[in-house]
Enzyme design. Structure first.
Site, mmCIF file in Angstrom:
data_model
loop_
_atom_site.group_PDB
_atom_site.id
_atom_site.type_symbol
_atom_site.label_atom_id
_atom_site.label_comp_id
_atom_site.label_asym_id
_atom_site.label_seq_id
_atom_site.Cartn_x
_atom_site.Cartn_y
_atom_site.Cartn_z
ATOM 1 N N ALA A 1 -57.905 -107.572 16.170
ATOM 2 C CA ALA A 1 -57.291 -106.834 17.275
ATOM 3 C C ALA A 1 -57.255 -107.706 18.517
ATOM 4 O O ALA A 1 -58.009 -107.512 19.462
ATOM 5 C CB ALA A 1 -58.063 -105.542 17.543
ATOM 6 N N HIS B 1 -48.938 -114.543 26.583
ATOM 7 C CA HIS B 1 -49.285 -113.431 25.695
ATOM 8 C C HIS B 1 -50.749 -113.083 25.923
ATOM 9 O O HIS B 1 -51.646 -113.617 25.296
ATOM 10 C CB HIS B 1 -49.034 -113.834 24.240
ATOM 11 N N HIS C 1 -44.814 -109.405 14.085
ATOM 12 C CA HIS C 1 -45.107 -108.180 13.348
ATOM 13 C C HIS C 1 -43.890 -107.850 12.473
ATOM 14 O O HIS C 1 -43.371 -106.740 12.490
ATOM 15 C CB HIS C 1 -45.457 -107.041 14.304
ATOM 16 N N ASP D 1 -53.711 -114.111 23.555
ATOM 17 C CA ASP D 1 -53.599 -112.756 22.994
ATOM 18 C C ASP D 1 -54.886 -111.981 23.267
ATOM 19 O O ASP D 1 -55.337 -111.167 22.458
ATOM 20 C CB ASP D 1 -53.313 -112.809 21.488
ATOM 21 N N ARG E 1 -41.538 -120.207 -2.800
ATOM 22 C CA ARG E 1 -40.218 -119.730 -3.202
ATOM 23 C C ARG E 1 -39.612 -118.742 -2.196
ATOM 24 O O ARG E 1 -38.458 -118.351 -2.345
ATOM 25 C CB ARG E 1 -40.292 -119.081 -4.599
ATOM 26 N N HIS F 1 -47.495 -115.120 17.954
ATOM 27 C CA HIS F 1 -48.753 -115.506 17.291
ATOM 28 C C HIS F 1 -48.551 -115.898 15.818
ATOM 29 O O HIS F 1 -48.847 -115.144 14.900
ATOM 30 C CB HIS F 1 -49.863 -114.470 17.450
#
Length: 403
Positions: free
Chosen positions: A324, A73, A211, A290, A243, A232
């Site tokens: 980012a 990645h 995401h 990343d 919960r 990630h």
């Protein structure tokens, strides 16, 4: 060890008197012989023999030889990005990565227009054709991050280009890339998400949840349909609540899920890195960077998917403060992981080489120090600093020698 031997390669290349993390064994004082790009022999120094036609790099057992790191990645480095849609940019990334011990990588896209993603994928296919003999890190495929994600957990992914999971579009992109998409990050809770997941994984592509705002019941169903990976961990996902386990809680609880971690001290608190390591173990973690194009360049303003990113104090941030990507190097992530968790170098080989190679289908050729595999290797000193990186038998980085 400052002499540049890259132009002086002879019949065999030997690395001697080092600690070797072979696939199944640790050789405390060993040698490795590399021939024709492959690992030809590994053994104890007691059995070492060489000829005048061979090249010998002699170190000491304060140095450790590991399988080369596999970064599954990574968006970019050294000013280049996968979304530049450029063979040259991919070459820049590939030639930079050995400096941090990385010998294989997945060129990673970002959520963008269909046209821009398609062009980027076409360029990865072209790069593979024209750079077959590239002496840098091997681009082992593509990680398609988005656009099939949740707008609730977009992070630095451009909101206006997010799309519902679309199997026909994915298949079109897979064709454009010459079937190089090894991982696709998506949100299974979105419309058609579970059907998309089930169909894509049938053809061997790893489907990763990322995401995503999925709740635990959705994730359990996704695992039943073939979900096997988490993008990630902790970032860009529904977090852990006692919960509602969310994506993060499910990732920790389910051994079916391999998790990526950005261990830069920014994306995940060191204590959470440690607790995750204790819960998942080295067999279920993959270290990633990343990284975006700013890696290796320093502070300043850069582009990520058409968005302005400011890099300052070790962080890459959008204007609204959203993280980012990162600028961490893989060897830095390794040192951080050891510092945060106390893990061993054997554990590091799993999290940086064995697991990513197996997860992306390149294990037969790389990911371990095994006779017959590609000679993808990284030599580190006692401080876990990269000294030498070999990609497919070629010296791609040598400490103190200009490239």
């Amino acid at each position: 060890m400052k002499k540049d031997v890259r132009e002086a390669m002879k019949e065999n290349l030997f690395i001697t008197n080092v600690e070797i993390y072979e696939e199944m064994n640790l050789i405390t004082n060993g040698f490795i012989r590399i021939h024709d790009g492959k690992i030809a022999e590994v053994g104890s120094m007691d059995a070492f023999k060489y000829a005048e036609t061979d090249t010998v790099l002699d170190y000491t057992n304060e140095y450790s030889l590991l399988p080369g790191f596999v970064d599954i990645h990574i968006h970019g480095a050294n000013g280049a990005d996968t979304m530049d849609s450029s063979v040259e940019s991919l070459r820049v990334i590939a030639e930079y990565l050995p400096s941090e011990g990385t010998t294989s990588f997945l060129a990673t896209t970002i959520t963008q227009s269909e046209e821009l993603i398609e062009e980027a994928l076409k360029q990865t296919a072209l790069y593979k054709e024209v750079n077959a003999s590239n002496l840098g890190a091997d681009m082992a495929g593509v990680h398609l991050e988005g656009p099939f994600i949740s707008d609730k957990r977009a992070g630095a992914q451009p909101l206006h280009h997010i799309k519902e999971p679309d199997i026909e579009l994915f298949n079109q992109w897979q064709e454009c890339s010459n079937h190089q998409i090894k991982i696709v990050t998506m949100a299974p809770e979105e419309t058609n998400g579970l059907a998309f997941l089930e169909e894509v994984q049938k053809n061997g592509t790893v489907v990763s949840i990322g995401h995503s705002d999925a709740t635990y019941p959705v994730i359990v169903e996704a695992i039943d349909k073939g979900l096997s990976h988490v993008t990630h961990l902790y970032n860009g996902m529904r977090g852990l609540h006692h919960r509602e386990p969310g994506v993060a809680g499910a990732a920790i609880a389910h051994s079916e899920l391999m998790v990526e971690m950005i261990v830069d001290g920014v994306h995940i608190h060191p204590t959470v890195v440690k607790s995750t390591y204790r819960a998942k173990g080295a067999d279920e973690i993959i270290l990633i960077t990343d990284a975006m194009r700013a890696k290796g360049l320093g502070e300043g303003t850069y582009d990520l998917g058409g968005q302005e990113v400011k890099v300052e104090n070790g962080k890459a941030l959008l204007a609204d403060g959203t993280l980012a990507g990162s600028i961490v190097k893989m060897d830095e992530a390794v040192r951080n992981m050891i510092a945060y968790t106390g893990c061993s170098l054997r554990d590091i080989t799993k999290m940086t080489a064995v697991n990513p190679a197996k997860q992306t289908g390149i294990w037969d050729n790389t990911g371990s120090i095994t006779v017959g595999k590609d000679a993808d290797l990284v030599l580190i000193d006692k401080h876990n600093q990269v000294v030498l990186t070999i990609c497919k038998g070629h010296i791609a980085f040598q400490e103190g020698v200009e490239s």
